[in-house]
Design a protein around this motif. Structure first.
Motif, mmCIF file in Angstrom:
data_model
loop_
_atom_site.group_PDB
_atom_site.id
_atom_site.type_symbol
_atom_site.label_atom_id
_atom_site.label_comp_id
_atom_site.label_asym_id
_atom_site.label_seq_id
_atom_site.Cartn_x
_atom_site.Cartn_y
_atom_site.Cartn_z
ATOM 1 N N ILE A 144 136.782 85.989 50.673
ATOM 2 C CA ILE A 144 136.905 86.921 51.656
ATOM 3 C C ILE A 144 135.467 87.667 51.888
ATOM 4 N N LEU A 147 132.798 87.208 52.921
ATOM 5 C CA LEU A 147 132.436 87.047 54.451
ATOM 6 C C LEU A 147 132.271 88.102 54.892
ATOM 7 N N ARG A 148 133.086 89.075 54.796
ATOM 8 C CA ARG A 148 134.344 90.622 55.600
ATOM 9 C C ARG A 148 133.049 91.632 54.028
ATOM 10 N N ASP A 150 132.362 94.359 55.128
ATOM 11 C CA ASP A 150 132.482 95.478 55.916
ATOM 12 C C ASP A 150 133.867 95.932 55.430
ATOM 13 N N ALA A 151 134.225 95.316 54.878
ATOM 14 C CA ALA A 151 136.042 95.228 54.890
ATOM 15 C C ALA A 151 136.673 95.351 53.537
ATOM 16 N N VAL A 153 139.222 93.964 51.193
ATOM 17 C CA VAL A 153 139.837 93.019 50.920
ATOM 18 C C VAL A 153 141.506 93.274 50.292
ATOM 19 N N LYS A 180 142.994 89.235 60.183
ATOM 20 C CA LYS A 180 142.144 89.725 60.793
ATOM 21 C C LYS A 180 142.083 91.357 60.384
ATOM 22 N N ALA A 181 140.779 91.809 60.072
ATOM 23 C CA ALA A 181 140.858 93.240 59.341
ATOM 24 C C ALA A 181 141.172 94.054 60.482
ATOM 25 N N HIS A 231 136.202 101.284 57.479
ATOM 26 C CA HIS A 231 135.987 99.729 56.369
ATOM 27 C C HIS A 231 137.130 99.563 56.348
ATOM 28 N N ARG A 234 141.503 93.683 55.135
ATOM 29 C CA ARG A 234 141.348 92.410 55.787
ATOM 30 C C ARG A 234 142.681 91.499 54.693
#
Length: 288
Positions: A144, A147-148, A150-151, A153, A180-181, A231, A234
């Motif tokens: 994950i 994939l993200r 910027d997030a 997790v 969903k973030a 940020h 997620r």
């Protein structure tokens, strides 16, 4: 009803003990090396008598499908005290034990490590010292996270609940029910959290101001930093994941004071500014 609850609790402890047996054996006989370097580092802390049990957590991570360096941070009194044989065996296989340069409480889990790898492009995953993590723990966090980028997790998050443009008390927040973030998601460190490079850089740039108003609530400070640095949080799955807890380690746990006695609310009131709350309100309206 209470009989059924008691039976479930006893069954849970029994199943956890069954999970601990192979980890205890692994600590005595395993020869596989824990990597010294990598593009992600797993960081944790422990203290006092809990050091006698933390090898269960570390062994559960070390057996994982994806290997990564593991760093155990100790306050100076624990660092200078004799370590149990379980930790010495892990050190012989590559566990890195470091001495914290100050008393940061629960922030020790991430603060020393963030500063050490700041600017290197390495991510950090934090874990608690009293959990047994599954073999796929790091693998799915990284999936994950890739994939993200910027997030933040996490396997477990709350949703910050608002009413009349104000944050409701912590105990009224609900469990996140989506992958969903969102800025409204509040990562709880117990099940593990992966922090992206840009977030680490931001937190380090803020210094140790958390000691002034948020010393006992690392999750609160880290969420405020995520909110201010754009940020979102997620959750790995739509539903939060709870992993097995090592028995006896929860006595006197920080969660009692922060959750049940309102400690989080006290620190939330000190940390979040009007601008922070306005950003949460805007996020809530955008999601409606």
């Amino acid at each position: 009803m209470w009989v059924g609850y008691a039976v479930r609790q006893i069954a849970s402890v029994f199943l956890t003990l069954l999970r601990m047996l192979p980890l205890a054996a692994r600590n005595r006989v395993a020869r596989g090396r824990i990597p010294e370097t990598g593009d992600v580092v797993i960081s944790l802390t422990t203290h006092g008598k809990r050091i006698n049990y933390v090898h269960f957590t570390i062994e559960s991570i070390a057996r994982g499908h994806v290997k990564a360096p593991i760093v155990l941070w100790l306050d100076k009194p624990d660092f200078d005290a004799p370590w149990p044989a379980t930790i010495k065996r892990l050190v012989a296989r590559g566990l890195q034990v470091r001495c914290s340069d100050g008393f940061y409480g629960p922030h020790t889990k991430y603060w020393n490590q963030f500063r050490e790898i700041h600017g290197t492009g390495v991510r950090v995953a934090t874990v608690d010292d009293d959990m047994i993590y599954p073999e796929w723990f790091l693998q799915r966090l990284l999936f994950i996270g890739d994939l993200r980028m910027d997030a933040v997790v996490a396997y477990r998050a709350h949703r910050i609940e608002l009413r009349d443009d104000r944050m409701l008390p912590y105990v009224k927040w609900s469990a996140a029910d989506t992958s969903k973030a969102s800025f409204l998601h509040f990562a709880t460190g117990v099940s593990g959290v992966l922090y992206p490079v840009t977030f680490i850089d931001y937190v380090v740039s803020q210094g140790d101001v958390f000691l002034e108003n948020c010393k006992r609530a690392d999750d609160v400070w880290l969420h405020a930093c995520a909110l201010r640095s754009d940020h979102p949080i997620r959750q790995v799955y739509a539903q939060p994941r709870h992993f097995a807890v090592v028995p006896t380690t929860q006595v006197g746990a920080l969660v009692v004071g922060n959750t049940l006695m309102g400690g989080n609310d006290e620190q939330i009131a000190k940390v979040y500014t009007d601008e922070d709350v306005a950003k949460l309100v805007a996020a809530s309206k955008n999601e409606d």
